[in-house]
Design an enzyme around this catalytic site. Structure first.
Site, PDB file in Angstrom:
ATOM      1  N   CYS A  38     -16.377  66.517  71.817  1.00  0.00           N
ATOM      2  CA  CYS A  38     -15.478  67.647  71.610  1.00  0.00           C
ATOM      3  C   CYS A  38     -14.173  67.485  72.386  1.00  0.00           C
ATOM      4  O   CYS A  38     -13.128  67.963  71.947  1.00  0.00           O
ATOM      5  CB  CYS A  38     -16.158  68.962  71.968  1.00  0.00           C
ATOM      6  N   HIS A  52     -18.235  72.482  76.411  1.00  0.00           N
ATOM      7  CA  HIS A  52     -17.616  72.279  75.105  1.00  0.00           C
ATOM      8  C   HIS A  52     -16.124  72.547  75.204  1.00  0.00           C
ATOM      9  O   HIS A  52     -15.699  73.542  75.805  1.00  0.00           O
ATOM     10  CB  HIS A  52     -18.270  73.210  74.084  1.00  0.00           C
TER      11      HIS A  52
END
Length: 161
Positions: free
Chosen positions: A6, A106
């Site tokens: 990510c 994330h």
């Protein structure tokens, strides 16, 4: 999104083109911590990604962007988001048992569309970009302190002169 890349996706989304690959980010990790090919504190020990803020900042600096950590104790206001930002990166706690077990995080890119006058969430986990709204709407969302948002980090990204 695949694996824990990510960080790569968020940086490329913020830059609006596929500038970097996993290999580029891994090389930056090795530059930060030489002689640590197996265990490098700047990425997942399994080599799947999960890059830390140092790597993300270096990759953006290589593209003439600077990163400023926003202190969440001070609320953001619309003016903070109007000041020539290239975008915003959020680093949030990952959901899911395995991610929590390994303290996974994330990365999410938020980008302002001058054409449409709205902030857009370019999270690589979404099927398509999600409109957040005006500067005020985005600031209100970023200032939330409920649930898992308490553990999020906000990075304001500007283009360097």
């Amino acid at each position: 999104q695949r694996l824990a890349l990510c960080g790569v996706h968020a940086v490329n989304n913020l830059l609006q083109r596929p500038v970097y690959s996993k290999r580029d980010f891994d090389t930056a990790c090795e530059d930060l911590q030489p002689n640590s090919a197996v265990f490098n504190t700047h990425r997942s020990m399994f080599g799947l990604g999960n890059y830390d803020v140092n790597v993300v900042a270096i990759m953006l600096e290589r593209q003439h962007h600077s990163v400023q950590w926003h202190d969440r104790r001070t609320p953001l206001v619309a003016n903070d988001l109007e000041n020539n930002l290239a975008g915003i990166l959020l680093n949030v706690a990952s959901d899911g048992f395995v991610s929590r077990l390994f303290h996974g995080r994330h990365w999410i890119a938020l980008l302002y569309s001058n054409k449409d006058g709205v902030w857009v969430n370019l999270d690589s986990k979404l099927a398509s970009p999600h409109v957040l709204g005006s500067h005020e709407d985005c600031a209100r969302l970023l200032n939330r302190r409920d649930g898992s948002d308490n553990d999020s980090h906000i990075l304001l990204v500007t283009k360097s002169e």
